[in-house]
Design a protein around this motif. Structure first.
Motif, PDB file in Angstrom:
ATOM      1  N   LEU A   1       0.834  -1.202   0.000  1.00  0.00           N
ATOM      2  CA  LEU A   1       0.000   0.000   0.000  1.00  0.00           C
ATOM      3  C   LEU A   1       0.870   1.253   0.000  1.00  0.00           C
ATOM      4  O   LEU A   1       1.923   1.284   0.643  1.00  0.00           O
ATOM      5  N   HIS A   2       0.384   2.278  -0.693  1.00  0.00           N
ATOM      6  CA  HIS A   2       1.057   3.568  -0.645  1.00  0.00           C
ATOM      7  C   HIS A   2       1.074   4.028   0.812  1.00  0.00           C
ATOM      8  O   HIS A   2       0.085   3.860   1.538  1.00  0.00           O
ATOM      9  N   PRO A   3       2.174   4.618   1.274  1.00  0.00           N
ATOM     10  CA  PRO A   3       2.240   5.035   2.681  1.00  0.00           C
ATOM     11  C   PRO A   3       1.064   5.897   3.141  1.00  0.00           C
ATOM     12  O   PRO A   3       0.635   5.802   4.288  1.00  0.00           O
ATOM     13  N   ASP A   4       0.512   6.720   2.259  1.00  0.00           N
ATOM     14  CA  ASP A   4      -0.614   7.580   2.634  1.00  0.00           C
ATOM     15  C   ASP A   4      -1.925   6.808   2.762  1.00  0.00           C
ATOM     16  O   ASP A   4      -2.929   7.380   3.188  1.00  0.00           O
ATOM     17  N   HIS A   5      -1.931   5.552   2.382  1.00  0.00           N
ATOM     18  CA  HIS A   5      -3.172   4.767   2.386  1.00  0.00           C
ATOM     19  C   HIS A   5      -3.077   3.521   3.254  1.00  0.00           C
ATOM     20  O   HIS A   5      -3.911   2.633   3.160  1.00  0.00           O
ATOM     21  N   ARG A   6      -2.080   3.463   4.100  1.00  0.00           N
ATOM     22  CA  ARG A   6      -1.958   2.348   5.041  1.00  0.00           C
ATOM     23  C   ARG A   6      -2.846   2.627   6.256  1.00  0.00           C
ATOM     24  O   ARG A   6      -3.001   3.764   6.670  1.00  0.00           O
ATOM     25  N   GLY A   7      -3.428   1.554   6.791  1.00  0.00           N
ATOM     26  CA  GLY A   7      -4.260   1.694   7.983  1.00  0.00           C
ATOM     27  C   GLY A   7      -5.603   2.338   7.735  1.00  0.00           C
ATOM     28  O   GLY A   7      -6.254   2.807   8.667  1.00  0.00           O
ATOM     29  N   ARG A   8      -6.065   2.372   6.482  1.00  0.00           N
ATOM     30  CA  ARG A   8      -7.332   3.024   6.137  1.00  0.00           C
ATOM     31  C   ARG A   8      -8.360   2.069   5.546  1.00  0.00           C
ATOM     32  O   ARG A   8      -9.361   2.499   4.995  1.00  0.00           O
ATOM     33  N   GLY A   9      -8.054   0.769   5.593  1.00  0.00           N
ATOM     34  CA  GLY A   9      -9.016  -0.224   5.115  1.00  0.00           C
ATOM     35  C   GLY A   9      -8.745  -0.775   3.732  1.00  0.00           C
ATOM     36  O   GLY A   9      -9.402  -1.710   3.289  1.00  0.00           O
ATOM     37  N   GLN A  10      -7.770  -0.215   3.025  1.00  0.00           N
ATOM     38  CA  GLN A  10      -7.486  -0.692   1.683  1.00  0.00           C
ATOM     39  C   GLN A  10      -6.928  -2.114   1.668  1.00  0.00           C
ATOM     40  O   GLN A  10      -7.331  -2.936   0.842  1.00  0.00           O
ATOM     41  N   GLY A  11      -6.030  -2.426   2.582  1.00  0.00           N
ATOM     42  CA  GLY A  11      -5.475  -3.780   2.646  1.00  0.00           C
ATOM     43  C   GLY A  11      -6.554  -4.808   2.913  1.00  0.00           C
ATOM     44  O   GLY A  11      -6.607  -5.864   2.271  1.00  0.00           O
ATOM     45  N   ARG A  12      -7.446  -4.505   3.850  1.00  0.00           N
ATOM     46  CA  ARG A  12      -8.573  -5.396   4.163  1.00  0.00           C
ATOM     47  C   ARG A  12      -9.466  -5.576   2.938  1.00  0.00           C
ATOM     48  O   ARG A  12      -9.871  -6.680   2.612  1.00  0.00           O
ATOM     49  N   TYR A  13      -9.763  -4.484   2.259  1.00  0.00           N
ATOM     50  CA  TYR A  13     -10.608  -4.552   1.077  1.00  0.00           C
ATOM     51  C   TYR A  13      -9.971  -5.447   0.008  1.00  0.00           C
ATOM     52  O   TYR A  13     -10.615  -6.352  -0.530  1.00  0.00           O
ATOM     53  N   LEU A  14      -8.707  -5.193  -0.336  1.00  0.00           N
ATOM     54  CA  LEU A  14      -8.042  -5.973  -1.373  1.00  0.00           C
ATOM     55  C   LEU A  14      -7.940  -7.445  -0.996  1.00  0.00           C
ATOM     56  O   LEU A  14      -8.189  -8.332  -1.819  1.00  0.00           O
ATOM     57  N   LEU A  15      -7.598  -7.708   0.247  1.00  0.00           N
ATOM     58  CA  LEU A  15      -7.457  -9.095   0.691  1.00  0.00           C
ATOM     59  C   LEU A  15      -8.799  -9.822   0.687  1.00  0.00           C
ATOM     60  O   LEU A  15      -8.895 -10.977   0.240  1.00  0.00           O
ATOM     61  N   ARG A  16      -9.841  -9.162   1.147  1.00  0.00           N
ATOM     62  CA  ARG A  16     -11.183  -9.764   1.132  1.00  0.00           C
ATOM     63  C   ARG A  16     -11.604 -10.079  -0.309  1.00  0.00           C
ATOM     64  O   ARG A  16     -12.155 -11.139  -0.587  1.00  0.00           O
ATOM     65  N   GLU A  17     -11.348  -9.158  -1.233  1.00  0.00           N
ATOM     66  CA  GLU A  17     -11.673  -9.387  -2.640  1.00  0.00           C
ATOM     67  C   GLU A  17     -10.880 -10.574  -3.201  1.00  0.00           C
ATOM     68  O   GLU A  17     -11.405 -11.363  -3.986  1.00  0.00           O
ATOM     69  N   ALA A  18      -9.634 -10.703  -2.809  1.00  0.00           N
ATOM     70  CA  ALA A  18      -8.805 -11.823  -3.276  1.00  0.00           C
ATOM     71  C   ALA A  18      -9.355 -13.156  -2.768  1.00  0.00           C
ATOM     72  O   ALA A  18      -9.393 -14.142  -3.515  1.00  0.00           O
ATOM     73  N   ILE A  19      -9.791 -13.192  -1.522  1.00  0.00           N
ATOM     74  CA  ILE A  19     -10.360 -14.417  -0.953  1.00  0.00           C
ATOM     75  C   ILE A  19     -11.604 -14.819  -1.742  1.00  0.00           C
ATOM     76  O   ILE A  19     -11.788 -15.987  -2.094  1.00  0.00           O
ATOM     77  N   THR A  20     -12.446 -13.843  -2.035  1.00  0.00           N
ATOM     78  CA  THR A  20     -13.677 -14.112  -2.778  1.00  0.00           C
ATOM     79  C   THR A  20     -13.387 -14.555  -4.209  1.00  0.00           C
ATOM     80  O   THR A  20     -14.052 -15.438  -4.751  1.00  0.00           O
ATOM     81  N   HIS A  21     -12.390 -13.954  -4.832  1.00  0.00           N
ATOM     82  CA  HIS A  21     -12.080 -14.200  -6.244  1.00  0.00           C
ATOM     83  C   HIS A  21     -11.239 -15.468  -6.465  1.00  0.00           C
ATOM     84  O   HIS A  21     -11.252 -16.031  -7.571  1.00  0.00           O
ATOM     85  N   ALA A  22     -10.533 -15.919  -5.462  1.00  0.00           N
ATOM     86  CA  ALA A  22      -9.585 -17.029  -5.619  1.00  0.00           C
ATOM     87  C   ALA A  22     -10.178 -18.281  -6.266  1.00  0.00           C
ATOM     88  O   ALA A  22      -9.530 -18.873  -7.138  1.00  0.00           O
ATOM     89  N   PRO A  23     -11.389 -18.721  -5.898  1.00  0.00           N
ATOM     90  CA  PRO A  23     -11.924 -19.923  -6.553  1.00  0.00           C
ATOM     91  C   PRO A  23     -12.088 -19.757  -8.068  1.00  0.00           C
ATOM     92  O   PRO A  23     -11.928 -20.730  -8.816  1.00  0.00           O
TER      93      PRO A  23
END
Length: 173
Positions: free
Chosen positions: A93-115
């Motif tokens: 994540l870009h330093p200005d966007h850490r700790g703002r929910g972006q990592g959770r969003y991307l990771l959740r999307e990856a879990i859903t998309h993986a199958p």
């Protein structure tokens, strides 16, 4: 803050490299010791396949061209065919966007998309000292599957590495 994602394009590669290099300099989430160049990451980018090993970029809904982070789903353990059902995740994540929910969003999307990519398992390694990343992955059902003591040496600072993973058919998030 709300985030979205899309497949990375060639035009995004300089931003991806800039974000990655911020992690290199921070010495908190990668074992590269020197910043990388766009040219040196071109083959990695070219090897990404939307149908199997995509690279996604995060962005704010009001500014889809500005890359705020990225997630890649890469071959596991050097791409040996027997591991095809497992994807190795990388989230930066870009330093200005850490700790703002972006990592959770991307990771959740990856879990859903993986199958849809043929994956049954997701895994990654994280420095044991990187508590925010460990908490993020564990909050989305990843479990610690192992600890590799003292395997990373970043300019004389020795790091343990935690191996985390989860089945994508596990607890729904």
């Amino acid at each position: 803050m709300t985030y979205c994602h899309r497949l990375a394009t060639q035009e995004d590669l300089p931003s991806i490299v800039e974000i990655y290099n911020s992690a290199v300099l921070a010495r908190s989430s990668t074992c590269d010791l020197e910043p990388v160049s766009v040219a040196s990451r071109q083959a990695w980018f070219d090897d990404a396949r939307p149908d199997r090993h995509p690279i996604w970029v995060g962005y704010k809904p009001d500014d889809p061209r500005t890359v705020t982070g990225y997630l890649s789903m890469e071959p596991f353990l050097n791409g040996r065919r027997g591991y095809d059902s497992t994807l190795d995740l990388a989230v930066y994540l870009h330093p200005d966007h850490r700790g703002r929910g972006q990592g959770r969003y991307l990771l959740r999307e990856a879990i859903t998309h993986a199958p849809k990519l043929g994956a049954r398992t997701l895994a990654t390694t994280i420095f044991a000292s990187n508590k925010p990343s460990i908490r993020l992955f564990q909050s989305l059902g990843f479990q610690v599957w192992g600890r590799l003591p003292g395997v990373a040496d970043l300019d004389g600072v020795i790091h343990d590495v935690i191996f985390v993973g989860r089945r994508v058919d596990d607890v729904k998030d």
